[in-house]
Design an enzyme around this catalytic site. Structure first.
Site, short mmCIF file in Angstrom:
data_model
loop_
_atom_site.label_atom_id
_atom_site.label_comp_id
_atom_site.label_asym_id
_atom_site.label_seq_id
_atom_site.Cartn_x
_atom_site.Cartn_y
_atom_site.Cartn_z
N GLY A 144 5.72 -8.46 -11.58
CA GLY A 144 6.74 -8.61 -10.54
C GLY A 144 7.87 -9.55 -10.89
CD GLU A 145 6.63 -14.68 -12.60
OE1 GLU A 145 7.33 -15.26 -13.46
OE2 GLU A 145 5.49 -15.05 -12.29
CB ALA A 146 13.39 -11.20 -13.22
CB CYS A 148 6.81 -10.85 -16.53
SG CYS A 148 6.05 -12.47 -16.30
CB ILE A 149 10.46 -7.01 -15.73
CG1 ILE A 149 9.43 -6.83 -14.60
CG2 ILE A 149 11.20 -5.71 -16.00
CD1 ILE A 149 10.05 -6.54 -13.25
#
Length: 181
Positions: A144-146, A148-149
């Site tokens: 969900g974290e930017a 991590c994406i």
């Protein structure tokens, strides 16, 4: 059960039943005994694999420690990538895999790159960018974290560009950054 002379036999039932058979040999007895040990060892390995999946699903770091401690993983990113690929078929949480691949663990990026290498054919020549991305997103869930994406997409872009070099039949004519964006 009882052996001749009143002693308790420790041999498996299959072997005890063959004692009267003229083809019974000590080699057959040892082979059957080893087969039981091998089956028992395989059952233990299966149990350890399931436990590793459960621990990874709880906290990936605990799963990695368990894998290493039980000798199910050799400590290399390639070995971990192979374990993840197999364990995804047997209950490994797609959400936890995505969190691990996008996380900051020192093994996350090299393991993700090795895992993408295992998908080579799905990302390789002839694959469209959107098709390859769909294959990737079916395998695990994006975190969900930017940040991590971002790490996951950077790894995907590297792998896609590497799988579609300029000299291939259908090269990706753009840069790695184009695949990332």
């Amino acid at each position: 059960s009882w052996a001749p002379g009143g002693a308790v036999s420790t041999l498996p039932r299959e072997i005890r039943l063959t004692r009267g058979c003229p083809r019974f040999t000590m080699a057959a007895q040892l082979a059957a005994a080893d087969g039981g040990d091998a089956a028992r060892r395989e059952d233990e390995k299966t149990k350890h694999r399931k436990t590793a999946v459960l621990r990874f699903n709880g906290k990936p770091k605990l799963g990695l420690e368990y894998l290493k401690g039980m000798g199910l993983w050799d400590g290399t990113p390639e070995g971990l990538a192979a374990w993840v690929a197999g364990a995804l078929e047997t209950g490994l949480s797609k959400r936890r895999v995505g969190e691990f691949f996008g996380g900051t663990h020192p093994l996350a990026t090299p393991t993700f790159d090795a895992w993408l290498g295992l998908l080579g054919g799905d990302l390789g020549p002839g694959a469209t960018l959107d098709g390859a991305l769909r294959v990737l997103l079916r395998k695990f869930r994006l975190p969900g974290e930017a940040q991590c994406i971002d790490r996951v997409m950077e790894g995907f872009a590297r792998a896609f560009k590497k799988a579609n070099p300029p000299e291939s039949a259908e090269p990706w004519p753009y840069s790695e950054d184009a695949a990332y964006v």
